[in-house]
Design a protein around this motif. Structure first.
Motif, PDB file in Angstrom:
ATOM      1  N   LEU A   1      37.188  49.493  37.142  1.00  0.00           N
ATOM      2  CA  LEU A   1      38.383  50.128  36.594  1.00  0.00           C
ATOM      3  C   LEU A   1      38.241  50.169  35.076  1.00  0.00           C
ATOM      4  O   LEU A   1      37.826  49.171  34.463  1.00  0.00           O
ATOM      5  CB  LEU A   1      39.647  49.344  36.959  1.00  0.00           C
ATOM      6  CG  LEU A   1      39.952  49.119  38.438  1.00  0.00           C
ATOM      7  CD1 LEU A   1      39.310  47.809  38.920  1.00  0.00           C
ATOM      8  CD2 LEU A   1      41.458  49.051  38.666  1.00  0.00           C
ATOM      9  N   ARG A   2      38.593  51.302  34.471  1.00  0.00           N
ATOM     10  CA  ARG A   2      38.489  51.444  33.016  1.00  0.00           C
ATOM     11  C   ARG A   2      39.692  52.194  32.469  1.00  0.00           C
ATOM     12  O   ARG A   2      40.237  53.085  33.140  1.00  0.00           O
ATOM     13  CB  ARG A   2      37.221  52.201  32.631  1.00  0.00           C
ATOM     14  CG  ARG A   2      35.921  51.515  32.993  1.00  0.00           C
ATOM     15  CD  ARG A   2      34.727  52.293  32.443  1.00  0.00           C
ATOM     16  NE  ARG A   2      33.452  51.649  32.725  1.00  0.00           N
ATOM     17  CZ  ARG A   2      32.693  51.908  33.785  1.00  0.00           C
ATOM     18  NH1 ARG A   2      33.089  52.831  34.670  1.00  0.00           N
ATOM     19  NH2 ARG A   2      31.547  51.281  33.973  1.00  0.00           N
ATOM     20  N   THR A   3      40.070  51.862  31.237  1.00  0.00           N
ATOM     21  CA  THR A   3      41.121  52.583  30.515  1.00  0.00           C
ATOM     22  C   THR A   3      40.637  52.905  29.108  1.00  0.00           C
ATOM     23  O   THR A   3      40.074  52.041  28.423  1.00  0.00           O
ATOM     24  CB  THR A   3      42.412  51.747  30.416  1.00  0.00           C
ATOM     25  OG1 THR A   3      42.886  51.444  31.733  1.00  0.00           O
ATOM     26  CG2 THR A   3      43.500  52.503  29.659  1.00  0.00           C
TER      27      THR A   3
ATOM     28  N   GLN B   1      39.948  48.804  28.301  1.00  0.00           N
ATOM     29  CA  GLN B   1      40.100  47.934  29.468  1.00  0.00           C
ATOM     30  C   GLN B   1      38.966  48.208  30.438  1.00  0.00           C
ATOM     31  O   GLN B   1      38.613  49.360  30.691  1.00  0.00           O
ATOM     32  CB  GLN B   1      41.444  48.195  30.160  1.00  0.00           C
ATOM     33  CG  GLN B   1      41.719  47.315  31.389  1.00  0.00           C
ATOM     34  CD  GLN B   1      43.028  47.672  32.080  1.00  0.00           C
ATOM     35  OE1 GLN B   1      43.394  48.847  32.156  1.00  0.00           O
ATOM     36  NE2 GLN B   1      43.744  46.679  32.581  1.00  0.00           N
ATOM     37  N   GLU B   2      38.376  47.150  30.969  1.00  0.00           N
ATOM     38  CA  GLU B   2      37.334  47.303  31.982  1.00  0.00           C
ATOM     39  C   GLU B   2      37.358  46.079  32.894  1.00  0.00           C
ATOM     40  O   GLU B   2      37.400  44.947  32.426  1.00  0.00           O
ATOM     41  CB  GLU B   2      35.958  47.462  31.341  1.00  0.00           C
ATOM     42  CG  GLU B   2      34.863  47.746  32.343  1.00  0.00           C
ATOM     43  CD  GLU B   2      33.564  48.192  31.681  1.00  0.00           C
ATOM     44  OE1 GLU B   2      32.640  48.607  32.409  1.00  0.00           O
ATOM     45  OE2 GLU B   2      33.469  48.136  30.440  1.00  0.00           O
ATOM     46  N   GLY B   3      37.378  46.318  34.185  1.00  0.00           N
ATOM     47  CA  GLY B   3      37.401  45.226  35.143  1.00  0.00           C
ATOM     48  C   GLY B   3      36.882  45.706  36.476  1.00  0.00           C
ATOM     49  O   GLY B   3      36.386  46.822  36.609  1.00  0.00           O
TER      50      GLY B   3
ATOM     51  N   THR C   1      47.582  48.041  43.472  1.00  0.00           N
ATOM     52  CA  THR C   1      46.999  46.720  43.684  1.00  0.00           C
ATOM     53  C   THR C   1      46.852  45.860  42.439  1.00  0.00           C
ATOM     54  O   THR C   1      46.193  44.817  42.480  1.00  0.00           O
ATOM     55  CB  THR C   1      45.631  46.881  44.358  1.00  0.00           C
ATOM     56  OG1 THR C   1      44.807  47.754  43.577  1.00  0.00           O
ATOM     57  CG2 THR C   1      45.783  47.462  45.755  1.00  0.00           C
ATOM     58  N   GLY C   2      47.467  46.247  41.318  1.00  0.00           N
ATOM     59  CA  GLY C   2      47.401  45.418  40.121  1.00  0.00           C
ATOM     60  C   GLY C   2      46.330  45.875  39.152  1.00  0.00           C
ATOM     61  O   GLY C   2      45.536  46.774  39.425  1.00  0.00           O
ATOM     62  N   THR C   3      46.311  45.219  37.990  1.00  0.00           N
ATOM     63  CA  THR C   3      45.420  45.632  36.903  1.00  0.00           C
ATOM     64  C   THR C   3      44.656  44.435  36.349  1.00  0.00           C
ATOM     65  O   THR C   3      45.171  43.312  36.350  1.00  0.00           O
ATOM     66  CB  THR C   3      46.228  46.308  35.777  1.00  0.00           C
ATOM     67  OG1 THR C   3      45.360  47.057  34.923  1.00  0.00           O
ATOM     68  CG2 THR C   3      46.999  45.302  34.939  1.00  0.00           C
ATOM     69  N   PRO C   4      43.418  44.652  35.888  1.00  0.00           N
ATOM     70  CA  PRO C   4      42.672  43.554  35.251  1.00  0.00           C
ATOM     71  C   PRO C   4      43.121  43.320  33.815  1.00  0.00           C
ATOM     72  O   PRO C   4      44.019  43.991  33.309  1.00  0.00           O
ATOM     73  CB  PRO C   4      41.230  44.047  35.315  1.00  0.00           C
ATOM     74  CG  PRO C   4      41.334  45.537  35.306  1.00  0.00           C
ATOM     75  CD  PRO C   4      42.612  45.865  36.039  1.00  0.00           C
ATOM     76  N   GLU C   5      42.484  42.358  33.176  1.00  0.00           N
ATOM     77  CA  GLU C   5      42.818  42.052  31.783  1.00  0.00           C
ATOM     78  C   GLU C   5      42.430  43.215  30.872  1.00  0.00           C
ATOM     79  O   GLU C   5      41.680  44.101  31.258  1.00  0.00           O
ATOM     80  CB  GLU C   5      42.105  40.783  31.324  1.00  0.00           C
ATOM     81  CG  GLU C   5      40.592  40.935  31.196  1.00  0.00           C
ATOM     82  CD  GLU C   5      39.930  39.709  30.614  1.00  0.00           C
ATOM     83  OE1 GLU C   5      40.617  38.901  29.961  1.00  0.00           O
ATOM     84  OE2 GLU C   5      38.717  39.557  30.808  1.00  0.00           O
ATOM     85  N   GLY C   6      42.964  43.180  29.643  1.00  0.00           N
ATOM     86  CA  GLY C   6      42.593  44.182  28.650  1.00  0.00           C
ATOM     87  C   GLY C   6      43.715  45.114  28.285  1.00  0.00           C
ATOM     88  O   GLY C   6      43.485  46.303  28.043  1.00  0.00           O
ATOM     89  N   LEU C   7      44.949  44.608  28.216  1.00  0.00           N
ATOM     90  CA  LEU C   7      46.088  45.460  27.903  1.00  0.00           C
ATOM     91  C   LEU C   7      46.237  45.647  26.399  1.00  0.00           C
ATOM     92  O   LEU C   7      45.833  44.807  25.603  1.00  0.00           O
ATOM     93  CB  LEU C   7      47.374  44.856  28.478  1.00  0.00           C
ATOM     94  CG  LEU C   7      47.347  44.584  29.990  1.00  0.00           C
ATOM     95  CD1 LEU C   7      48.696  44.060  30.448  1.00  0.00           C
ATOM     96  CD2 LEU C   7      46.955  45.836  30.757  1.00  0.00           C
ATOM     97  N   ALA C   8      46.815  46.791  26.017  1.00  0.00           N
ATOM     98  CA  ALA C   8      47.054  47.081  24.602  1.00  0.00           C
ATOM     99  C   ALA C   8      48.283  47.971  24.479  1.00  0.00           C
ATOM    100  O   ALA C   8      48.652  48.687  25.415  1.00  0.00           O
ATOM    101  CB  ALA C   8      45.840  47.771  23.982  1.00  0.00           C
TER     102      ALA C   8
END
Length: 255
Positions: free
Chosen positions: A172-174, A182-184, A214-221
């Motif tokens: 997953l990437r943002t 964000q990458e997880g 299903t939720g999100t990994p770390e790396g919020l901004a």
């Protein structure tokens, strides 16, 4: 195969997506991605998971949950690919959440884990924006955090289950304005999709078109008006959204 819903010349269409994200209408016409308005590909209830990635729970200094932290999002919160969403005026922190979404394909009640994927029609992507200012409890997000009009981009399409043979290890990437933020991996989910279907269907019936985010990994901004936010789940889709101010959004979207 990819299935989408679009609006073209004032009419809504269910379409399949072909090469270069072109869509084909029932009459045979082939339209480019930028010729159509992309709609959310499903319109049932969305059951969204909080703190479902171990790294994200750690990022927020919380112990991983021992039971799914699920909340419901209403269809009015959805918007489509290449559409805009809005940041409320006078808030300090609004962040994106890149999420893999499972779309239910048939009624599911008391489903066992080993049978769960038989009830999934396919997968899509959502960006579950949240207003941190309004958050009273990470274990129970209130309505103002997660249920505001047109603040959950979903799409662009639904990918058949058979085209995503292993959802347990997808990246997953943002990106914000082209910068990767964000990458997880779905490998870091605490509760996977089969578990969530078994859990939810143990006390309610999931209906066709319902979605499990299903939720999100770390790396919020933090994101602000003018930002372009792109969320992507490997093998599923890339979802583009632009942020405007509250004043501009409601000026251009009067009831």
């Amino acid at each position: 195969m990819k299935h989408a819903k679009i609006r073209f010349e004032g009419q809504d269409h269910a379409v399949t997506v072909e090469a270069d994200n072109a869509v084909r209408l029932a009459d045979g016409r082939l339209l480019n991605e930028d010729q159509v308005q992309w709609l959310p590909p499903a319109s049932g209830s969305m059951f969204a998971l909080g703190l479902n990635y171990a790294d994200h729970a750690k990022e927020l200094a919380f112990a991983p949950p021992t039971e799914p932290l699920a909340f419901v999002k209403s269809p009015g919160t959805y918007t489509g690919h290449n559409q805009v969403t809005w940041r409320p005026d006078n808030v300090a922190y609004m962040h994106y959440e890149c999420e893999l979404v499972a779309v239910i394909g048939k009624p599911a009640r008391n489903v066992k884990r080993e049978d769960a994927l038989q009830y999934v029609a396919g997968y899509t992507v959502c960006n579950d924006y949240a207003i941190r200012d309004y958050l009273e409890n990470y274990y129970r997000p209130n309505l103002r955090v997660k249920n505001r009009d047109a603040t959950t981009p979903v799409g662009p399409w639904i990918v058949d289950v058979s085209d995503v043979p292993d959802v347990s290890n997808l990246t997953l990437r943002t990106w914000i304005n082209g910068e990767l933020r964000q990458e997880g991996s779905t490998a870091d989910m605490i509760f996977d999709i089969p578990f969530l279907i078994e859990y939810l269907s143990s006390f309610m019936t999931l209906q066709p078109g319902d979605m499990i985010a299903t939720g999100t990994p770390e790396g919020l901004a933090d994101v602000v008006p003018g930002d372009e936010v792109v969320v992507e789940v490997e093998g599923v889709g890339r979802l583009v959204n632009r942020i405007v101010s509250e004043a501009d959004f409601f000026k251009n979207n009067k009831a």
